[in-house]
Design an enzyme around this catalytic site. Structure first.
Site, short mmCIF file in Angstrom:
data_model
loop_
_atom_site.label_atom_id
_atom_site.label_comp_id
_atom_site.label_asym_id
_atom_site.label_seq_id
_atom_site.Cartn_x
_atom_site.Cartn_y
_atom_site.Cartn_z
CE1 TYR A 98 -83.89 70.85 -85.51
CE2 TYR A 98 -81.07 71.11 -86.09
CZ TYR A 98 -82.51 70.80 -85.17
OH TYR A 98 -82.24 70.81 -84.15
CD GLU A 140 -79.80 72.10 -82.69
OE1 GLU A 140 -78.98 72.11 -83.78
OE2 GLU A 140 -80.57 71.85 -81.98
CE1 TYR A 191 -74.48 66.73 -72.87
CE2 TYR A 191 -76.52 67.92 -71.34
CZ TYR A 191 -75.86 67.99 -72.28
OH TYR A 191 -77.23 68.14 -73.23
CD GLN A 207 -75.99 62.40 -74.81
OE1 GLN A 207 -76.81 61.51 -73.89
NE2 GLN A 207 -75.16 62.33 -75.89
CE1 TYR A 208 -72.26 57.20 -69.20
CE2 TYR A 208 -71.06 57.43 -71.13
CZ TYR A 208 -71.96 56.73 -70.36
OH TYR A 208 -72.32 55.05 -70.73
CB SER A 209 -72.24 64.69 -64.85
OG SER A 209 -73.99 64.65 -65.52
N GLY A 274 -77.08 60.27 -60.07
CA GLY A 274 -77.16 62.05 -60.62
C GLY A 274 -76.81 62.49 -59.11
CB THR A 276 -71.65 63.05 -61.75
OG1 THR A 276 -72.92 62.83 -62.96
CG2 THR A 276 -71.60 61.47 -61.16
N GLY A 386 -81.35 61.26 -69.63
CA GLY A 386 -82.26 60.48 -71.04
C GLY A 386 -82.36 61.35 -71.96
#
Length: 395
Positions: A98, A140, A191, A207-209, A274, A276, A386
């Protein structure tokens, strides 16, 4: 909360800063990647950079946060912050980064706005930035603690246990830990990030669910091939090269579009890939013998394009109060409705909470229809695959 001194300055300069944010973020990324080319190579999505979508998302988040500070000074935009923080955690972003962002962002602001950036203006917008940055760092930090990992240390090597061709452009990968231990727990709807090394040496991340049941000893992701380079360079690499027995780098699970506990009615609406995260939610509901009313909506191009279609039907059939509504642009003899999903045609239970995932036009249309039917805006949750170009525009 902004200081008393900063409030009038931010209010007065917000139109100018907001109007220049697209140029500012373009200059910012140019400066950042010139100084740190490894960030574009190994952290940022090169496809989103090429399309300009990441610049739009950054500009939208800054503007939305500043507006929230002015209009709702006693509240934090926690939904927006949570969404960004989960994505950052899945990439392994650290608090030190940051400071790097601050350096190049404020240099870009000075370059674009010139003499308009007086010391007073710089101090006021510095407050805006660090209020947002520190809020994200705090979220985070909690996410890393909950995942049981050190800050930014989210990656593990996993073996592809199985590869399944679902449709002509989607492949499911079953993943397992290389040491044979069970995979970590996750919440239905979350994900993971997958990092692959491309032919030019870049380590790109997408990224993938997680699309199978939580609590299973293995994970499953379903990857749709995305057209174009660099937009689809990771999905294409996985389709073309990833085979059973190979290893890939995978993050801990993150994401805040998660199935709520309780017995309240649900609407799970998806389009295309979508579906998933909805599959994971339905697996959990079926495995726990849930009796809650669940309305499932899915839209796709055609039956042959609908990944996990038979699995979706089985899961909904397993729910005592589950109903499935399908729309295909080309339904053939499937019995599905023709065209785009229309939730105005459905009988929705009172008090329904909606979870949406799919392309942005689908999300906007379905959300608008639900709010128009009287579903509270706070009860409509969504996931964008995205950059989130909707930030600040949900209401």
């Amino acid at each position: 909360m902004l200081s008393e001194q900063a409030v009038p300055v931010v209010r007065a300069t917000l139109p100018a800063v907001g109007g220049a944010l697209d140029r500012i973020t373009e200059r910012f990324y140019g400066r950042l990647f010139a100084a740190h080319p490894e960030l574009l190579r190994d952290l940022f999505n090169r496809g989103n950079q090429a399309s300009g979508e990441q610049r739009q998302a950054l500009a939208g988040s800054i503007a939305a946060f500043a507006v929230a500070l002015l209009e709702r000074p006693d509240e934090r935009p926690d939904v927006m912050l949570s969404r960004i923080a989960h994505k950052h955690a899945s990439l392994g972003v650290t608090s030190a980064q940051y400071k790097t962002v601050h350096e190049h962002l404020f240099a870009a602001i000075a370059e674009v706005l010139g003499d308009a950036v007086t010391p007073e203006v710089a101090r006021a917008w510095d407050e805006v930035y660090w209020l947002m940055a520190n809020a994200l760092i705090a979220v985070e930090t909690r996410l890393y603690q909950q995942a049981g990992v050190a800050e930014g240390q989210v990656w593990r090597s996993m073996e592809i246990a199985e590869r399944r061709e679902e449709t002509s452009d989607t492949v499911a990968f079953v993943l397992r830990n290389t040491d044979g231990t069970p995979t970590a727990a996750f919440r239905p709807g979350q994900y993971v990030s997958v990092q692959v090394t491309l032919p030019d040496g870049a380590r790109q991340i997408r990224q993938y669910s997680l699309s199978a049941a939580p609590g299973h000893p293995q994970w499953r992701i379903t990857v749709k091939r995305v057209a174009g380079d660099p937009a689809g360079e990771v999905s294409s690499w996985l389709h073309d090269h990833a085979r059973a027995g190979d290893t890939v780098e995978v993050s801990a699970p993150f994401g805040d579009l998660v199935l709520p506990e309780g017995e309240s009615p649900l609407l799970l609406a998806s389009a295309g890939i979508g579906s998933t995260p909805m599959l994971a939610m339905l697996h959990h509901l079926a495995a726990t013998g849930s009796n809650r009313p669940v309305v499932v909506v899915h839209a796709d191009r055609a039956p042959a394009s609908h990944a996990h279609a038979a699995e979706l039907r089985r899961l909904v059939d397993a729910l005592p109060q589950g109903t499935l509504h399908l729309w295909y642009e080309e339904p053939g003899d499937s019995g599905a409705r023709t065209g785009r999903a229309d939730v105005t045609a459905l009988d929705l239970p009172a008090g329904v909470t909606a979870y949406l995932c799919g392309p942005l036009p689908f999300l906007r249309a379905v959300r608008g229809d639900l709010v128009g039917r009287g579903v509270a805006a706070a009860d409509v949750h969504y996931e964008v695959f995205g950059p989130d170009l909707w930030l600040g525009n949900e209401n």
